[in-house]
Design an enzyme around this catalytic site. Structure first.
Site, PDB file in Angstrom:
ATOM      1  N   HIS A   1       3.102  -5.038   3.849  1.00 31.52           N
ATOM      2  CA  HIS A   1       2.917  -5.466   5.241  1.00 31.52           C
ATOM      3  C   HIS A   1       2.420  -6.912   5.235  1.00 31.52           C
ATOM      4  O   HIS A   1       1.718  -7.324   4.314  1.00 31.52           O
ATOM      5  CB  HIS A   1       1.862  -4.612   5.954  1.00 31.52           C
ATOM      6  CG  HIS A   1       2.287  -3.210   6.201  1.00 31.52           C
ATOM      7  ND1 HIS A   1       3.103  -2.833   7.241  1.00 31.52           N
ATOM      8  CD2 HIS A   1       1.997  -2.063   5.540  1.00 31.52           C
ATOM      9  CE1 HIS A   1       3.294  -1.534   7.210  1.00 31.52           C
ATOM     10  NE2 HIS A   1       2.636  -1.022   6.183  1.00 31.52           N
TER      11      HIS A   1
ATOM     12  N   GLU B   1      -1.342  -4.535  11.575  1.00 29.44           N
ATOM     13  CA  GLU B   1      -0.505  -4.128  10.449  1.00 29.44           C
ATOM     14  C   GLU B   1       0.956  -4.483  10.740  1.00 29.44           C
ATOM     15  O   GLU B   1       1.727  -4.811   9.831  1.00 29.44           O
ATOM     16  CB  GLU B   1      -0.649  -2.626  10.186  1.00 29.44           C
ATOM     17  CG  GLU B   1       0.009  -2.188   8.899  1.00 29.44           C
ATOM     18  CD  GLU B   1      -0.361  -0.782   8.524  1.00 29.44           C
ATOM     19  OE1 GLU B   1      -1.151  -0.592   7.581  1.00 29.44           O
ATOM     20  OE2 GLU B   1       0.120   0.151   9.210  1.00 29.44           O
TER      21      GLU B   1
ATOM     22  N   CYS C   1       5.183   5.536   4.957  1.00 28.14           N
ATOM     23  CA  CYS C   1       4.027   4.939   4.283  1.00 28.14           C
ATOM     24  C   CYS C   1       3.610   5.740   3.060  1.00 28.14           C
ATOM     25  O   CYS C   1       2.753   5.308   2.302  1.00 28.14           O
ATOM     26  CB  CYS C   1       2.865   4.759   5.259  1.00 28.14           C
ATOM     27  SG  CYS C   1       3.004   3.242   6.220  1.00 28.14           S
TER      28      CYS C   1
ATOM     29  N   HIS D   1       0.831  -1.205   0.000  1.00 32.89           N
ATOM     30  CA  HIS D   1       0.000   0.000   0.000  1.00 32.89           C
ATOM     31  C   HIS D   1       0.863   1.251   0.000  1.00 32.89           C
ATOM     32  O   HIS D   1       2.079   1.204   0.133  1.00 32.89           O
ATOM     33  CB  HIS D   1      -0.998   0.015   1.171  1.00 32.89           C
ATOM     34  CG  HIS D   1      -0.406   0.326   2.512  1.00 32.89           C
ATOM     35  ND1 HIS D   1      -1.182   0.641   3.610  1.00 32.89           N
ATOM     36  CD2 HIS D   1       0.872   0.378   2.944  1.00 32.89           C
ATOM     37  CE1 HIS D   1      -0.407   0.869   4.650  1.00 32.89           C
ATOM     38  NE2 HIS D   1       0.838   0.716   4.287  1.00 32.89           N
TER      39      HIS D   1
ATOM     40  N   ASP E   1      -5.110 -10.611  -0.591  1.00 35.86           N
ATOM     41  CA  ASP E   1      -3.786 -11.234  -0.482  1.00 35.86           C
ATOM     42  C   ASP E   1      -2.964 -11.035  -1.755  1.00 35.86           C
ATOM     43  O   ASP E   1      -3.454 -11.264  -2.862  1.00 35.86           O
ATOM     44  CB  ASP E   1      -3.940 -12.729  -0.183  1.00 35.86           C
ATOM     45  CG  ASP E   1      -2.622 -13.383   0.184  1.00 35.86           C
ATOM     46  OD1 ASP E   1      -1.783 -12.716   0.836  1.00 35.86           O
ATOM     47  OD2 ASP E   1      -2.417 -14.562  -0.176  1.00 35.86           O
ATOM     48  N   HIS E   2      -1.712 -10.612  -1.574  1.00 36.05           N
ATOM     49  CA  HIS E   2      -0.782 -10.364  -2.679  1.00 36.05           C
ATOM     50  C   HIS E   2      -1.296  -9.299  -3.642  1.00 36.05           C
ATOM     51  O   HIS E   2      -0.992  -9.322  -4.836  1.00 36.05           O
ATOM     52  CB  HIS E   2      -0.424 -11.665  -3.427  1.00 36.05           C
ATOM     53  CG  HIS E   2       0.532 -12.514  -2.646  1.00 36.05           C
ATOM     54  ND1 HIS E   2       0.155 -13.188  -1.503  1.00 36.05           N
ATOM     55  CD2 HIS E   2       1.843 -12.771  -2.811  1.00 36.05           C
ATOM     56  CE1 HIS E   2       1.197 -13.835  -1.027  1.00 36.05           C
ATOM     57  NE2 HIS E   2       2.242 -13.594  -1.794  1.00 36.05           N
TER      58      HIS E   2
ATOM     59  N   HIS F   1       4.942  -0.152  -0.420  1.00 33.11           N
ATOM     60  CA  HIS F   1       5.692  -1.043   0.481  1.00 33.11           C
ATOM     61  C   HIS F   1       4.684  -2.054   1.011  1.00 33.11           C
ATOM     62  O   HIS F   1       3.468  -1.843   0.928  1.00 33.11           O
ATOM     63  CB  HIS F   1       6.324  -0.253   1.633  1.00 33.11           C
ATOM     64  CG  HIS F   1       5.310   0.407   2.495  1.00 33.11           C
ATOM     65  ND1 HIS F   1       4.736   1.612   2.168  1.00 33.11           N
ATOM     66  CD2 HIS F   1       4.708   0.001   3.640  1.00 33.11           C
ATOM     67  CE1 HIS F   1       3.838   1.924   3.083  1.00 33.11           C
ATOM     68  NE2 HIS F   1       3.795   0.974   3.988  1.00 33.11           N
TER      69      HIS F   1
END
Ligand code: NI
Length: 135
Positions: free
Chosen positions: A42, A125, A34, A15, A80-81, A40
């Protein structure tokens, strides 16, 4: 008597937190690392809880196999991903903060959980930063 049952899950996602209507300086000041324009990632950890009466027939509040499948179908497959900003329509105009991700997850699951039961989403997170949303 009410009792809470929970299922843990996790997903990895990228994100970037920023507001296009703010200057780069202000975005950096508020969102820090961020706001990296190249995004980047998480490793998000999730705990989904359902609270309600125990069904006298099954002894369950909710079958956790069913909850596992709902999380897989509606949360993991959606997030996811993924690059949350780019790939997930809910974040097209919404900053993908942990707070907003928790609300989006709750909104995705709520229609599939018995209305008489309470739903709670806890989203980590990082191991130390987490948010809780229960509607
Ligand atoms: Ni971040």
């Amino acid at each position: 008597m009410k009792i809470k049952v929970s299922r843990k899950a996790s997903f990895n996602a990228a994100h970037r937190l920023f507001r296009p209507d703010w200057s780069n300086e202000k975005n950096d000041a508020v969102f820090g690392k961020c706001n990296n324009p190249r995004y980047h990632g998480h490793n998000y950890d999730l705990t989904v809880s359902v609270t309600g009466e125990i069904d006298p027939e099954t002894g369950f509040v909710m079958d956790l196999k069913v909850l596992k499948e709902l999380i897989k179908e509606h949360v993991e497959e959606a997030l996811d991903h993924k690059n949350l900003n780019v790939d997930v329509p809910e974040f097209k105009n919404l900053n993908p903060t942990a707070e907003n991700i928790a609300v989006v997850i709750w909104d995705k699951l709520r229609p599939h959980i018995d209305k008489k039961k309470e739903l709670e989403v806890v989203l980590y997170e990082t191991p130390r930063n987490f948010v809780t949303y229960s509607g």
